[in-house]
Scaffold this motif. Structure first.
Motif, mmCIF file in Angstrom:
data_model
loop_
_atom_site.group_PDB
_atom_site.id
_atom_site.type_symbol
_atom_site.label_atom_id
_atom_site.label_comp_id
_atom_site.label_asym_id
_atom_site.label_seq_id
_atom_site.Cartn_x
_atom_site.Cartn_y
_atom_site.Cartn_z
ATOM 1 N N LYS A 324 44.945 3.803 69.835
ATOM 2 C CA LYS A 324 45.541 3.285 68.517
ATOM 3 C C LYS A 324 47.068 3.294 68.240
ATOM 4 O O LYS A 324 47.123 2.457 67.011
ATOM 5 C CB LYS A 324 45.955 5.361 68.050
ATOM 6 C CG LYS A 324 44.457 6.460 67.966
ATOM 7 C CD LYS A 324 44.441 7.421 67.104
ATOM 8 C CE LYS A 324 43.627 8.475 66.589
ATOM 9 N NZ LYS A 324 44.031 8.935 65.297
ATOM 10 N N ALA A 325 47.814 3.215 68.857
ATOM 11 C CA ALA A 325 48.816 2.182 68.359
ATOM 12 C C ALA A 325 48.886 0.517 69.095
ATOM 13 O O ALA A 325 49.340 -0.347 67.692
ATOM 14 C CB ALA A 325 49.897 2.265 69.830
ATOM 15 N N LEU A 326 47.270 0.379 69.283
ATOM 16 C CA LEU A 326 47.344 -0.815 68.724
ATOM 17 C C LEU A 326 46.097 -0.952 67.603
ATOM 18 O O LEU A 326 45.328 -2.554 67.558
ATOM 19 C CB LEU A 326 46.750 -1.607 71.197
ATOM 20 C CG LEU A 326 47.113 -1.608 71.710
ATOM 21 C CD1 LEU A 326 46.318 -1.542 72.864
ATOM 22 C CD2 LEU A 326 48.111 -2.564 71.994
ATOM 23 N N GLY A 327 46.230 -0.447 67.154
ATOM 24 C CA GLY A 327 44.947 -0.872 65.858
ATOM 25 C C GLY A 327 43.806 -0.081 65.860
ATOM 26 O O GLY A 327 42.866 -0.369 65.049
ATOM 27 N N ALA A 328 43.478 0.733 67.111
ATOM 28 C CA ALA A 328 41.866 0.729 66.572
ATOM 29 C C ALA A 328 41.975 2.221 65.735
ATOM 30 O O ALA A 328 43.248 2.824 65.872
ATOM 31 C CB ALA A 328 41.927 1.659 68.181
ATOM 32 N N THR A 329 41.312 2.651 64.796
ATOM 33 C CA THR A 329 40.243 3.428 63.849
ATOM 34 C C THR A 329 40.016 4.903 64.103
ATOM 35 O O THR A 329 39.915 4.601 65.888
ATOM 36 C CB THR A 329 40.206 3.095 62.851
ATOM 37 O OG1 THR A 329 38.602 2.630 63.364
ATOM 38 C CG2 THR A 329 40.148 1.811 62.374
ATOM 39 N N ALA A 330 40.255 5.756 63.610
ATOM 40 C CA ALA A 330 40.094 6.720 64.144
ATOM 41 C C ALA A 330 38.531 6.590 64.306
ATOM 42 O O ALA A 330 37.491 7.486 65.444
ATOM 43 C CB ALA A 330 40.088 8.020 62.876
ATOM 44 N N PHE A 331 37.112 6.039 63.609
ATOM 45 C CA PHE A 331 35.890 5.974 63.804
ATOM 46 C C PHE A 331 35.660 5.284 64.838
ATOM 47 O O PHE A 331 34.726 6.260 65.946
ATOM 48 C CB PHE A 331 35.464 4.490 62.626
ATOM 49 C CG PHE A 331 33.943 4.228 62.647
ATOM 50 C CD1 PHE A 331 33.086 5.642 62.235
ATOM 51 C CD2 PHE A 331 33.613 3.358 63.077
ATOM 52 C CE1 PHE A 331 31.911 5.067 62.376
ATOM 53 C CE2 PHE A 331 32.588 3.183 63.517
ATOM 54 C CZ PHE A 331 31.358 3.652 63.040
ATOM 55 N N GLN A 332 36.481 4.313 65.752
ATOM 56 C CA GLN A 332 36.236 3.822 66.443
ATOM 57 C C GLN A 332 36.600 4.703 67.831
ATOM 58 O O GLN A 332 35.698 4.632 68.649
ATOM 59 C CB GLN A 332 37.366 2.281 66.737
ATOM 60 C CG GLN A 332 37.004 1.714 65.563
ATOM 61 C CD GLN A 332 38.035 -0.016 65.887
ATOM 62 O OE1 GLN A 332 38.914 0.476 65.813
ATOM 63 N NE2 GLN A 332 37.122 -0.572 65.221
ATOM 64 N N ILE A 333 37.600 5.698 68.134
ATOM 65 C CA ILE A 333 37.798 6.458 68.510
ATOM 66 C C ILE A 333 36.942 7.136 69.049
ATOM 67 O O ILE A 333 35.714 7.638 70.080
ATOM 68 C CB ILE A 333 39.475 7.062 68.412
ATOM 69 C CG1 ILE A 333 39.995 6.270 68.974
ATOM 70 C CG2 ILE A 333 39.366 8.609 69.648
ATOM 71 C CD1 ILE A 333 40.125 5.593 70.028
#
Length: 413
Positions: A324-333
């Motif tokens: 998440k800190a690197l930019g991953a969105t909630a949808f991607q997780i």
């Protein structure tokens, strides 16, 4: 992270926890194996039994005069007595039916008959039946020795006979029956064939039967028993056309018997596939039972999978924070964890399908000779259920992972 990267990441995570993945996949595999295995066994046994019933005349029907087996009073009223089916009527029916319908004619000549050889005689319990060239084939009668009637013997009414196994063992204990002579109904007959032994499945009556040519049976004098009543058996090659051919046969027979419009049939048609229809009903119940057993097993597997995915989320909380800190969105997780759950289910489902097919055909082969069946419909259903289980079991852990706070996740030890 795109979809392909998420799939690769899911596979790397699965490989990193291989033992846990294998154990989880086995839970899914056992559920699918029970589902596919039971349904495969049912289909394989049904296929084998259908072939057996077809060889016994399941794709056929019989025509007899109406009221033949229900003589007497019906609700205080005398039942109507219908005339017998004559030879000319039976022949006309045979000529008018289409070529793809194999018609055989037969007549019961005599019961409780004494049969004699040169030195022995039977008890008065032998049945004499006259049949045409299709009688043996339509009634699935096979010869253990000898041959069937020739065209000449059928047309000329020769004194030849095909006898049951019990008659041979009674009259010709230590000698060959084929070629020898027997006497009954005031005539001397040459034995040209011996029927295969039927055993107790037919109460022994099949082994105490003598078959003579139809024309020969017509020539034997009837003493106080009236004229011969002819039975008609029609066999077809495709079971799904049986209702259509029966309807056609009804129209042909009503015309031949001159049954008036609105008058009930003076004959009755009986299907020979009642056992096969009962088998369809039973197999339907077995499939429902098998599906329920497999569904319950998969339900337990889905709970186990959800628990393991929850553990996986807790173990990888710090990793989620980094992503998440690197930019991953909630949808991607959420997508990543869902893909992991679905991949585990698909791998387990594939193994379960293979094991289920082997198990089902193995059970069917132990219970009888059957063809190797691959129930593609249930294979597709099983794999679809795997995907659904993966989505349902993985959604809540994936949703929980996507809602984690990145700061709190990075501080998680």
């Amino acid at each position: 992270m795109n979809l392909i990267e998420n799939i690769l990441e899911g596979l790397r995570s699965i490989h990193g926890n291989l033992l846990r993945t294998v154990l989880t996949g086995l839970i899914i595999a056992f559920g699918i194996m029970s589902l596919v295995g039971i349904l495969t066994a049912v289909d394989s046994m049904k296929y084998s039994l259908t072939k057996t019933f077809s060889s016994l005349g399941a794709n056929s029907f019989d025509i007899r005069r109406a009221g033949m087996n229900n003589r007497g009073m019906d609700q205080g009223r005398a039942e109507k007595v219908y005339p017998v089916i004559s030879y000319n009527q039976a022949v006309m029916y045979k000529e008018q039916m289409p070529a793809d319908a194999r018609v055989s004619l037969s007549a019961f000549v005599s019961g409780a008959t004494v049969v004699k050889s040169e030195t022995e005689k039977t008890n008065p319990n032998v049945n004499i039946v006259a049949g045409d060239e299709n009688y043996m084939l339509n009634n699935s009668l096979n010869l253990s020795k000898g041959r069937d009637f020739s065209t000449f013997e059928q047309e000329q009414g020769a004194n030849v006979a095909i006898v049951g196994d019990e008659i041979v063992s009674t009259l010709f204990k230590n000698q060959e029956a084929v070629g020898n002579y027997i006497s009954f109904l005031g005539r001397r007959f040459k034995i040209i064939g011996v029927l295969e032994k039927k055993g107790s499945s037919m109460g022994g009556s099949g082994d105490r039967r003598i078959i003579i040519p139809l024309e020969t049976g017509r020539q034997i004098p009837r003493t106080g028993e009236g004229t011969l009543n002819y039975d008609i058996k029609t066999a077809i090659y495709r079971a799904d056309e049986l209702d259509y051919v029966m309807g056609e046969a009804t129209g042909v027979m009503r015309n031949i018997r001159q049954d008036a419009l609105g008058q009930e049939d003076s004959f009755e048609i009986r299907r020979s596939d009642s056992a096969l229809r009962s088998l369809d009903e039973i197999s339907g119940y077995l499939k429902i039972g098998g599906f329920l057993i497999g569904f319950i097993t998969l339900l337990g597997a889905s709970v186990g999978l959800m628990n393991i995915m929850m553990v996986s989320v807790n173990e990888r909380t710090r990793e989620i924070g980094v992503r998440k800190a690197l930019g991953a969105t909630a949808f991607q997780i959420r997508q990543q964890f869902l893909i992991e759950a679905i991949v585990i289910c698909i791998l387990g489902g594939f193994v379960g399908v293979m094991l289920g097919i082997v198990m089902g055909n193995g059970i069917a082969s132990l219970m009888g000779e059957g063809g190797f069946i691959v129930p593609w419909i249930w294979v597709i259903v099983g794999m679809a259920i795997c995907v659904i289980v993966g989505v349902i079991s993985g959604y809540y852990p994936a949703f929980k992972a996507s809602k984690l706070d990145p700061i709190e996740s990075l501080r998680y030890e």
